[in-house]
Design a protein around this motif. Structure first.
Motif, PDB file in Angstrom:
ATOM      1  N   ARG A   1       0.797  -1.258   0.132  1.00 16.75           N
ATOM      2  CA  ARG A   1      -0.021   0.128   0.094  1.00 16.75           C
ATOM      3  C   ARG A   1       0.737   1.152   0.149  1.00 16.75           C
ATOM      4  O   ARG A   1       0.599   2.183  -0.963  1.00 16.75           O
ATOM      5  N   TRP A   2       1.893   1.455   0.711  1.00 20.11           N
ATOM      6  CA  TRP A   2       2.814   2.350   1.153  1.00 20.11           C
ATOM      7  C   TRP A   2       3.657   2.560  -0.195  1.00 20.11           C
ATOM      8  O   TRP A   2       4.196   3.742  -0.390  1.00 20.11           O
ATOM      9  N   MET A   3       4.093   1.507  -0.759  1.00 16.06           N
ATOM     10  CA  MET A   3       4.821   1.720  -1.885  1.00 16.06           C
ATOM     11  C   MET A   3       3.917   1.908  -3.313  1.00 16.06           C
ATOM     12  O   MET A   3       4.660   2.255  -4.115  1.00 16.06           O
ATOM     13  N   GLY A   4       2.964   2.099  -3.092  1.00 15.08           N
ATOM     14  CA  GLY A   4       2.053   2.422  -4.234  1.00 15.08           C
ATOM     15  C   GLY A   4       1.803   1.527  -5.193  1.00 15.08           C
ATOM     16  O   GLY A   4       1.782   1.627  -6.322  1.00 15.08           O
ATOM     17  N   GLN A   5       2.119  -0.085  -4.984  1.00 15.07           N
ATOM     18  CA  GLN A   5       1.913  -1.175  -5.878  1.00 15.07           C
ATOM     19  C   GLN A   5       0.634  -2.042  -5.274  1.00 15.07           C
ATOM     20  O   GLN A   5       0.610  -2.112  -4.302  1.00 15.07           O
ATOM     21  N   ASP A   6       0.237  -2.641  -6.200  1.00 19.18           N
ATOM     22  CA  ASP A   6      -0.459  -3.932  -5.963  1.00 19.18           C
ATOM     23  C   ASP A   6       0.132  -5.145  -5.327  1.00 19.18           C
ATOM     24  O   ASP A   6       1.292  -5.157  -5.571  1.00 19.18           O
ATOM     25  N   LEU A   7      -0.581  -5.826  -4.492  1.00 26.61           N
ATOM     26  CA  LEU A   7      -0.218  -7.161  -4.074  1.00 26.61           C
ATOM     27  C   LEU A   7      -0.183  -7.797  -5.262  1.00 26.61           C
ATOM     28  O   LEU A   7      -0.871  -8.316  -5.927  1.00 26.61           O
ATOM     29  N   VAL A   8       1.167  -8.589  -5.737  1.00 30.86           N
ATOM     30  CA  VAL A   8       1.249  -9.470  -6.728  1.00 30.86           C
ATOM     31  C   VAL A   8       1.419 -10.742  -6.138  1.00 30.86           C
ATOM     32  O   VAL A   8       1.704 -11.156  -5.187  1.00 30.86           O
ATOM     33  N   PRO A   9       1.213 -11.771  -6.982  1.00 28.97           N
ATOM     34  CA  PRO A   9       1.423 -13.460  -6.603  1.00 28.97           C
ATOM     35  C   PRO A   9       2.729 -13.420  -6.259  1.00 28.97           C
ATOM     36  O   PRO A   9       3.621 -12.958  -6.955  1.00 28.97           O
ATOM     37  N   GLU A  10       2.988 -14.419  -5.285  1.00 32.89           N
ATOM     38  CA  GLU A  10       4.096 -14.798  -4.828  1.00 32.89           C
ATOM     39  C   GLU A  10       5.178 -15.338  -6.204  1.00 32.89           C
ATOM     40  O   GLU A  10       6.339 -14.960  -5.990  1.00 32.89           O
ATOM     41  N   PRO A  11       4.526 -15.901  -7.136  1.00 30.54           N
ATOM     42  CA  PRO A  11       5.646 -16.431  -8.194  1.00 30.54           C
ATOM     43  C   PRO A  11       6.246 -15.285  -8.910  1.00 30.54           C
ATOM     44  O   PRO A  11       7.475 -15.421  -9.157  1.00 30.54           O
ATOM     45  N   GLN A  12       5.445 -14.260  -8.839  1.00 32.54           N
ATOM     46  CA  GLN A  12       6.084 -12.854  -9.713  1.00 32.54           C
ATOM     47  C   GLN A  12       7.088 -12.353  -8.738  1.00 32.54           C
ATOM     48  O   GLN A  12       8.163 -11.661  -9.570  1.00 32.54           O
ATOM     49  N   ILE A  13       6.758 -12.246  -7.471  1.00 31.12           N
ATOM     50  CA  ILE A  13       7.883 -11.880  -6.775  1.00 31.12           C
ATOM     51  C   ILE A  13       9.310 -12.675  -6.653  1.00 31.12           C
ATOM     52  O   ILE A  13      10.339 -11.985  -6.723  1.00 31.12           O
ATOM     53  N   ARG A  14       9.028 -13.873  -6.605  1.00 28.74           N
ATOM     54  CA  ARG A  14      10.307 -14.854  -6.832  1.00 28.74           C
ATOM     55  C   ARG A  14      11.041 -14.573  -8.070  1.00 28.74           C
ATOM     56  O   ARG A  14      12.097 -14.573  -7.965  1.00 28.74           O
TER      57      ARG A  14
ATOM     58  N   GLY B   1      20.421  15.395   5.104  1.00 29.63           N
ATOM     59  CA  GLY B   1      20.053  14.165   4.384  1.00 29.63           C
ATOM     60  C   GLY B   1      21.266  13.310   4.764  1.00 29.63           C
ATOM     61  O   GLY B   1      21.570  12.733   5.640  1.00 29.63           O
ATOM     62  N   ALA B   2      22.463  13.462   3.428  1.00 25.75           N
ATOM     63  CA  ALA B   2      23.447  12.760   3.860  1.00 25.75           C
ATOM     64  C   ALA B   2      24.455  12.943   4.946  1.00 25.75           C
ATOM     65  O   ALA B   2      25.110  11.782   5.501  1.00 25.75           O
ATOM     66  N   ALA B   3      24.581  14.342   5.403  1.00 21.52           N
ATOM     67  CA  ALA B   3      25.558  14.560   5.975  1.00 21.52           C
ATOM     68  C   ALA B   3      25.359  14.706   7.450  1.00 21.52           C
ATOM     69  O   ALA B   3      25.968  14.717   8.642  1.00 21.52           O
ATOM     70  N   GLY B   4      23.876  14.564   7.803  1.00 25.73           N
ATOM     71  CA  GLY B   4      23.302  14.751   9.230  1.00 25.73           C
ATOM     72  C   GLY B   4      22.077  14.224   9.505  1.00 25.73           C
ATOM     73  O   GLY B   4      21.579  13.283   9.088  1.00 25.73           O
ATOM     74  N   ALA B   5      21.177  14.696  10.716  1.00 29.15           N
ATOM     75  CA  ALA B   5      20.262  14.597  10.959  1.00 29.15           C
ATOM     76  C   ALA B   5      19.983  13.096  11.582  1.00 29.15           C
ATOM     77  O   ALA B   5      18.904  12.306  11.131  1.00 29.15           O
ATOM     78  N   GLU B   6      21.125  12.602  11.991  1.00 27.50           N
ATOM     79  CA  GLU B   6      21.116  11.129  12.197  1.00 27.50           C
ATOM     80  C   GLU B   6      19.979  10.619  13.550  1.00 27.50           C
ATOM     81  O   GLU B   6      19.443   9.729  13.448  1.00 27.50           O
ATOM     82  N   GLY B   7      19.369  11.773  14.171  1.00 36.44           N
ATOM     83  CA  GLY B   7      18.557  11.685  15.050  1.00 36.44           C
ATOM     84  C   GLY B   7      16.994  11.851  14.725  1.00 36.44           C
ATOM     85  O   GLY B   7      16.166  11.660  15.372  1.00 36.44           O
ATOM     86  N   ALA B   8      16.856  11.903  13.338  1.00 39.65           N
ATOM     87  CA  ALA B   8      15.534  12.117  12.910  1.00 39.65           C
ATOM     88  C   ALA B   8      14.640  10.938  13.269  1.00 39.65           C
ATOM     89  O   ALA B   8      14.915   9.855  12.790  1.00 39.65           O
ATOM     90  N   ALA B   9      13.747  11.282  13.750  1.00 32.54           N
ATOM     91  CA  ALA B   9      12.858  10.121  14.136  1.00 32.54           C
ATOM     92  C   ALA B   9      11.277  10.163  13.227  1.00 32.54           C
ATOM     93  O   ALA B   9      11.064  11.050  12.769  1.00 32.54           O
ATOM     94  N   GLY B  10      10.684   9.227  13.645  1.00 35.28           N
ATOM     95  CA  GLY B  10       9.268   9.170  12.962  1.00 35.28           C
ATOM     96  C   GLY B  10       8.715   7.949  12.617  1.00 35.28           C
ATOM     97  O   GLY B  10       9.339   6.908  13.035  1.00 35.28           O
ATOM     98  N   ALA B  11       7.497   7.854  11.946  1.00 30.99           N
ATOM     99  CA  ALA B  11       7.064   6.648  11.443  1.00 30.99           C
ATOM    100  C   ALA B  11       7.885   6.031  10.582  1.00 30.99           C
ATOM    101  O   ALA B  11       8.318   6.850   9.683  1.00 30.99           O
ATOM    102  N   GLU B  12       7.775   4.752  10.304  1.00 33.10           N
ATOM    103  CA  GLU B  12       8.426   4.011   9.132  1.00 33.10           C
ATOM    104  C   GLU B  12       7.882   3.129   8.342  1.00 33.10           C
ATOM    105  O   GLU B  12       6.985   2.149   8.944  1.00 33.10           O
ATOM    106  N   GLY B  13       8.155   2.717   7.255  1.00 31.12           N
ATOM    107  CA  GLY B  13       7.562   1.443   6.642  1.00 31.12           C
ATOM    108  C   GLY B  13       7.867   1.371   5.128  1.00 31.12           C
ATOM    109  O   GLY B  13       8.804   2.225   4.872  1.00 31.12           O
ATOM    110  N   GLY B  14       7.305   0.635   4.420  1.00 28.99           N
ATOM    111  CA  GLY B  14       7.636   0.366   3.050  1.00 28.99           C
ATOM    112  C   GLY B  14       6.969   1.633   2.181  1.00 28.99           C
ATOM    113  O   GLY B  14       5.881   1.863   2.592  1.00 28.99           O
ATOM    114  N   VAL B  15       7.733   2.186   1.543  1.00 34.04           N
ATOM    115  CA  VAL B  15       7.200   3.139   0.708  1.00 34.04           C
ATOM    116  C   VAL B  15       8.160   3.246  -0.633  1.00 34.04           C
ATOM    117  O   VAL B  15       9.099   2.764  -0.701  1.00 34.04           O
ATOM    118  N   ARG B  16       7.378   3.575  -1.650  1.00 41.41           N
ATOM    119  CA  ARG B  16       8.098   3.521  -2.813  1.00 41.41           C
ATOM    120  C   ARG B  16       8.741   4.555  -3.167  1.00 41.41           C
ATOM    121  O   ARG B  16       8.438   5.859  -3.004  1.00 41.41           O
TER     122      ARG B  16
END
Length: 194
Positions: free
Chosen positions: A34-47, A171-186
């Motif tokens: 859902r958060w990656m913006g893709q449909d759930l595809v059959p397992e054989p396709q993911i393999r 981004g690359a150089a700092g903000a190591e402590g940035a917190a927040g919610a996480e998960g799969g996203v595209r």
């Protein structure tokens, strides 16, 4: 060849054949899709996709793809690859829901940004986040991404195209402590809802 990378807590390791089942489990998770913006595809396709990483993407050095590991446990997936949306490279992260809310998404994105700058010579990177993914959009703002434009899908869904300099302090150089919610996203520097 895709190099192994390390951040404070995460190991970015190129996939090996024995990682197939954890990769499939991640991309068969409805919330991640859902958060990656893709449909759930059959397992054989993911393999098939996983096997293509090993037999096509890595050997031809098409782009960099990793499994994300925390203390020996598989927690997600990451990529830096050319994007068809603009002339540039896109960051992709996806975390298993059990690992959302621990700052790992931001840490993964910062690792990708460092790789993009130091190893690929990129000055900026892009990401795409669904307009409804408020947690990921907030994380992107904290990291320093800026909105480029909205991309409207055939189904009317809106995805935000974002950009960040690879050397941005948040981004690359700092903000190591940035917190927040996480998960799969595209595609991009994002953390998902808790």
């Amino acid at each position: 060849m895709t190099p192994a990378l390390r951040t404070e807590r995460l190991e970015f390791l190129p996939y090996r054949p024995e990682h197939e089942d954890v990769f499939v489990a991640l991309l068969r998770d409805e919330e991640v899709c859902r958060w990656m913006g893709q449909d759930l595809v059959p397992e054989p396709q993911i393999r098939e996709v996983f096997r293509a990483i090993l037999t096509d993407i890595y050997p031809q050095r098409r782009f960099d793809v990793w499994g994300l590991w925390l203390a020996g446990a598989y927690v997600g997936h990451a990529e830096v690859k050319p994007t068809g949306n603009v002339d540039g490279h896109e960051l992709v992260t996806a975390l298993a829901p059990a690992y959302w809310g621990h700052g790992l998404g931001g840490e993964a994105v910062r690792g990708l940004l460092r790789h993009a700058a130091d190893n690929l010579g990129l000055r900026e990177a892009y990401g795409m986040v669904g307009a409804e993914n408020t947690a990921s959009l907030a994380m992107c703002r904290r990291l320093g991404f800026r909105h480029v434009r909205d991309v409207v899908g055939d189904d009317g869904s809106v995805t935000k195209l974002l950009v960040i300099p690879t050397t941005h302090p948040g981004g690359a150089a700092g903000a190591e402590g940035a917190a927040g919610a996480e998960g799969g996203v595209r595609a991009a520097a994002v953390e998902d809802p808790v």
